[in-house]
Structure formats: C-alpha cells, structure tokens
Design an enzyme around this catalytic site. Sequence first.
Site, PDB file in Angstrom:
ATOM      1  N   GLU A 130       0.198  -7.223  34.574  1.00 43.93           N
ATOM      2  CA  GLU A 130      -0.498  -8.509  34.492  1.00 43.93           C
ATOM      3  C   GLU A 130      -0.839  -9.070  35.868  1.00 43.93           C
ATOM      4  O   GLU A 130      -1.797  -9.813  36.014  1.00 43.93           O
ATOM      5  CB  GLU A 130       0.364  -9.537  33.734  1.00 43.93           C
ATOM      6  CG  GLU A 130       0.919  -9.077  32.409  1.00 43.93           C
ATOM      7  CD  GLU A 130      -0.144  -8.888  31.339  1.00 43.93           C
ATOM      8  OE1 GLU A 130      -1.339  -9.062  31.651  1.00 43.93           O
ATOM      9  OE2 GLU A 130       0.215  -8.539  30.216  1.00 43.93           O
ATOM     10  N   HIS A 155       9.504  -6.030  33.337  1.00 45.23           N
ATOM     11  CA  HIS A 155       8.929  -5.412  32.136  1.00 45.23           C
ATOM     12  C   HIS A 155      10.058  -4.908  31.244  1.00 45.23           C
ATOM     13  O   HIS A 155      11.075  -4.427  31.737  1.00 45.23           O
ATOM     14  CB  HIS A 155       8.013  -4.244  32.524  1.00 45.23           C
ATOM     15  CG  HIS A 155       7.099  -3.821  31.424  1.00 45.23           C
ATOM     16  ND1 HIS A 155       7.473  -2.929  30.450  1.00 45.23           N
ATOM     17  CD2 HIS A 155       5.835  -4.206  31.127  1.00 45.23           C
ATOM     18  CE1 HIS A 155       6.471  -2.767  29.611  1.00 45.23           C
ATOM     19  NE2 HIS A 155       5.469  -3.538  29.995  1.00 45.23           N
TER      20      HIS A 155
HETATM   21  C1  LIG Z   1       8.493  -9.085  30.741  1.00 46.07           C
HETATM   22  C2  LIG Z   1       9.889  -9.679  30.494  1.00 46.07           C
HETATM   23  C3  LIG Z   1       9.855 -10.527  29.216  1.00 46.07           C
HETATM   24  C4  LIG Z   1      10.873  -8.514  30.335  1.00 46.07           C
HETATM   25  O1  LIG Z   1      12.088  -9.040  30.080  1.00 46.07           O
HETATM   26  P1  LIG Z   1      13.441  -8.217  29.851  1.00 46.07           P
HETATM   27  O2  LIG Z   1      13.302  -6.788  30.196  1.00 46.07           O
HETATM   28  O3  LIG Z   1      13.905  -8.553  28.519  1.00 46.07           O
HETATM   29  O4  LIG Z   1      14.365  -8.809  30.945  1.00 46.07           O
HETATM   30  P2  LIG Z   1      15.227 -10.104  30.776  1.00 46.07           P
HETATM   31  O5  LIG Z   1      14.371 -11.240  30.349  1.00 46.07           O
HETATM   32  O6  LIG Z   1      16.417  -9.763  29.942  1.00 46.07           O
HETATM   33  O7  LIG Z   1      15.686 -10.335  32.273  1.00 46.07           O
HETATM   34  C5  LIG Z   1      16.719  -9.645  32.960  1.00 46.07           C
HETATM   35  C6  LIG Z   1      17.079 -10.468  34.202  1.00 46.07           C
HETATM   36  O8  LIG Z   1      15.976 -10.448  35.112  1.00 46.07           O
HETATM   37  C7  LIG Z   1      15.450 -11.785  35.286  1.00 46.07           C
HETATM   38  N1  LIG Z   1      14.000 -11.702  35.249  1.00 46.07           N
HETATM   39  C8  LIG Z   1      13.230 -10.914  34.438  1.00 46.07           C
HETATM   40  N2  LIG Z   1      11.934 -11.102  34.722  1.00 46.07           N
HETATM   41  C9  LIG Z   1      11.889 -12.025  35.701  1.00 46.07           C
HETATM   42  C10 LIG Z   1      10.819 -12.625  36.377  1.00 46.07           C
HETATM   43  N3  LIG Z   1       9.547 -12.300  36.106  1.00 46.07           N
HETATM   44  N4  LIG Z   1      11.105 -13.544  37.306  1.00 46.07           N
HETATM   45  C11 LIG Z   1      12.383 -13.865  37.592  1.00 46.07           C
HETATM   46  N5  LIG Z   1      13.444 -13.323  36.980  1.00 46.07           N
HETATM   47  C12 LIG Z   1      13.194 -12.404  36.046  1.00 46.07           C
HETATM   48  C13 LIG Z   1      15.982 -12.593  34.113  1.00 46.07           C
HETATM   49  O9  LIG Z   1      16.065 -13.942  34.436  1.00 46.07           O
HETATM   50  C14 LIG Z   1      17.319 -11.944  33.889  1.00 46.07           C
HETATM   51  O10 LIG Z   1      18.188 -12.453  34.882  1.00 46.07           O
HETATM   52  P3  LIG Z   1      19.763 -12.674  34.540  1.00 46.07           P
HETATM   53  O11 LIG Z   1      20.321 -11.286  34.402  1.00 46.07           O
HETATM   54  O12 LIG Z   1      20.268 -13.421  35.743  1.00 46.07           O
HETATM   55  O13 LIG Z   1      19.826 -13.468  33.263  1.00 46.07           O
HETATM   56  C15 LIG Z   1      10.304 -10.553  31.707  1.00 46.07           C
HETATM   57  O14 LIG Z   1      10.423  -9.742  32.847  1.00 46.07           O
HETATM   58  C16 LIG Z   1       9.341 -11.698  31.967  1.00 46.07           C
HETATM   59  O15 LIG Z   1       9.413 -12.724  31.298  1.00 46.07           O
HETATM   60  N6  LIG Z   1       8.415 -11.557  32.968  1.00 46.07           N
HETATM   61  C17 LIG Z   1       7.470 -12.603  33.277  1.00 46.07           C
HETATM   62  C18 LIG Z   1       6.313 -12.644  32.276  1.00 46.07           C
HETATM   63  C19 LIG Z   1       5.351 -11.499  32.434  1.00 46.07           C
HETATM   64  O16 LIG Z   1       4.921 -11.144  33.523  1.00 46.07           O
HETATM   65  N7  LIG Z   1       4.987 -10.896  31.278  1.00 46.07           N
HETATM   66  C20 LIG Z   1       4.061  -9.800  31.214  1.00 46.07           C
HETATM   67  C21 LIG Z   1       4.773  -8.531  30.883  1.00 46.07           C
HETATM   68  S1  LIG Z   1       3.667  -7.131  30.939  1.00 46.07           S
END
Ligand SMILES: CC(C)(COP(=O)(O)OP(=O)(O)OC[C@H]1O[C@@H](n2cnc3c(N)ncnc32)[C@H](O)[C@@H]1OP(=O)(O)O)[C@@H](O)C(=O)NCCC(=O)NCCS
Length: 366
Positions: free
Chosen positions: A310, A255
């Site tokens: 979610e 998140h």
């Molecule tokens: C929600 C979300 C966009 C938040 O992203 P964020 O805080 O910007 O985090 P980042 O995308 O920068 O990710 C940071 C690291 O964690 C990893 N990561 C984040 N969420 C992940 C997930 N669900 N599965 C696997 N790896 C994940 C990224 O690949 C990244 O790894 P790296 O450092 O090796 O590049 C992201 O966690 C995600 O896409 N989750 C899956 C979709 C989801 O469940 N969305 C509903 C949200 S309520």
Amino acid sequence: MNEQWSRGLEGVIATDTKISLVDGQNGRLIYRGYEANKLSLTSSFEEVCHLLWHGSLPDADQLIKFNEKFKQHRTLPPHIITILKALPAEMSMMSVIRTCVSALESPFFSWPPTVDQAIVVTAVIPVIITSRAAYLKKEEPVKPDPSLNHIANYLYMLHGKQPTDTHIKALTAYSILTMEHGMNASTFTSRVIASTESDLISSAAGAIGAMKGPLHGGAPSEVTQMLNEIETKEKAESWIKKKLENHEKLMGFGHRVYKTTDPRSEALKEMTKQLAGEDPWLDLAYYVEETALRLLDHYKPGRKLYTNVEFYAAAILKAVDLPAELFTPTFTASRMVGWTANIIEQSNNNRIFRPQSLYTGPVPFS
Ligand SMILES: CC(C)(COP(=O)(O)OP(=O)(O)OC[C@H]1O[C@@H](n2cnc3c(N)ncnc32)[C@H](O)[C@@H]1OP(=O)(O)O)[C@@H](O)C(=O)NCCC(=O)NCCS
C-alpha cells in the site's frame, strides 16, 4: 462436532489453486509459475490477464485477438448509462461499480463462467469509473481511444489527454501486482458465491462488496493522508515518533502474511524511480519509508515490520494523478482479473462451500 476451529478461517486451507502462490516467508508472489514482480515490469495488463485466465502467456497472434476483445467491450449498455446518471451523487464509487456490475447481468453471463465473460466485466470497469466521474462533474465522458491498450485508455478517459509512457508503465505495474493475491477475503467471497453455481456477475458483485470494506481495500488513501500530514522531511521523524508513542499503526507497514519485504512494494518502488523528478512527493515518500523502518525497528523490535504494497501503491497512484477516492476503485479494476480467474477455477472442480459454526448459545432444557 469437531472442537478444533479457527476464527476467520485463519490458517485453514479451503481449496487448491494453480492461480497464485503468496510465499510470505520468502517474500515472493507467483502467478502461475511466474514472478509477479518481473511480469509487472515487462508485461502488459492484457498479457497477464491471459496468463491468469488461460494458464499461459499469449503468443503474438493470441495477444492481438485478446487485445481486440478488450477494446470491443469499452462501451456501456444504455441502461448502465441511465443507472450511472440516476444514482445519488453521495453514493461511493465502490457502490456505483458494484451496482453497475450487477446490472450487467444477461443470458450471456449464465453458468458456467468463461474467459469471454471475464473479459467483458474487466474491460468495462474503467469505463464505469471514468463515466461516473465525468457525470458527477456534469461533463460528458471521454470516448475510449481504440488505439490504446487497457491501462493507457483508462488514464486517457480519466484525464482527457494522452498519458505519458512513464505513467502508463507505472499504472500497468500497479495493476499487474494487485490483480491476484491468494485466498484473501474478496477472492474467498467470489469462490463461495461461484460454488453455489450462481453466475460470474453475482460472484464478482459479491467480491466488490467485500473489497469495499476498510479492512480490505482502503489503505493506500490512508498512506496519502499520512504523507500529506507529514508534509516535509523535517517533520517526518517527530510525526512518526508521536504515532508510535501513542501506540498507533503506521499505514503502509506490516503485513499478515509477508514477514519480510512485500515483493509488490519492491517492484513498485523500482517503478517510482522512473517517475522521480516528476513529483517532489516521491522524494518525501522515500524519506518517510526510511525513517519509519528505522523507528519501527526501535519501537517494535522483532515484529518483522516491513513496507507493504500500500505504501508505494499510494505513491504510484498519486504520481499518475489519480484522486484518492479512485484508489480502491482502481484496485478493484485490477483485482477483477483475480476474482474471475478464481471463479472459473472454482467452476472447473466445484464443491459447494459448507463449513460449520460452533454453537455457543443456550440449549432448551428437556
Ligand atoms: C497489516 C496488519 C493488519 C497486519 O497485522 P498483523 O500481522 O496481525 O500484526 P499485528 O497487528 O498482530 O501486530 C504485531 C505487532 O506489530 C505492531 N504493528 C503491526 N503493524 C504496525 C504498523 N503498521 N505500525 C506500527 N506498529 C505495527 C503491532 O502494534 C503489534 O505490536 P505489539 O506486539 O507491541 O502489540 C498491520 O500490520 C497493520 O495494521 N498495518 C497498517 C495498515 C496497513 O498498511 N494495511 C495494509 C496491509 S497490505
């Protein structure tokens, strides 16, 4: 021109609010001074609407009047029925809701926005969803049951039979926990439109448009897809490992704001325990969560990846027999409460939003 800027306004405080606090470090979500988690397990949908719109939980008399007002607005105006029947079958339910909400416009909804306006638009959305679903199947919509509250009536109109208490409780918890969540994209949209002193209907329709985007409202159906693909506990470990080794993300984890457990997922998980036994799918969900957290810790150490709302939202919505295409519309039905609370708050202390952009294009030679 100020050279400091933030793409997507990340970290920028654009207004003050008394409606909700999203405390990402401590994993807390507060609605007007109350823990949303506790409200979701102990209050009705209507009670929390009263809290978010008026700033206080209703007393017994206020609740009776409030429930009555909700029940009065469960019929669709004839022109909305005509629209519902006329829209092409391939139009998504989110577009149908946005179009019908837009068409609710009348002098009743003129500026300033009010709680009575918010009740009308909130009460009618489940009726729009269930009526459209019925017309698509060439059936007549189930008539609302005036003895049922907002959530029970939604399930009743959807399935045509009295819902069980556990299903009502589960969908109530989901709906309360998704009503409001700080300055997310759709709430910001609703406030920007309201700040022009446009009406509540335009602000709400704009917010639905923002919610429709896959980056905002779409994740629970992807969790369902993931669990459908995993299928059995035996396949979970290898399926998840393969995703993580391919650098793909696991839906329902991580998140942007919560860097600890999402409090909403904890409350929803608690609720699923009451449903356990009814649905073998829940057993798979618990197992997949445990396996995913262990493997995320191994493949992505130190990233603070926890279960988000979610994941258990998908479990709850599936357990109450909601088809996947109604997940985002059902989220919209509850988030309408937060949008309208924000629209009203914006109108009470309004300043039109007018940020700036940093021009990076060419300038003419003089
Ligand atoms: C929600 C979300 C966009 C938040 O992203 P964020 O805080 O910007 O985090 P980042 O995308 O920068 O990710 C940071 C690291 O964690 C990893 N990561 C984040 N969420 C992940 C997930 N669900 N599965 C696997 N790896 C994940 C990224 O690949 C990244 O790894 P790296 O450092 O090796 O590049 C992201 O966690 C995600 O896409 N989750 C899956 C979709 C989801 O469940 N969305 C509903 C949200 S309520």
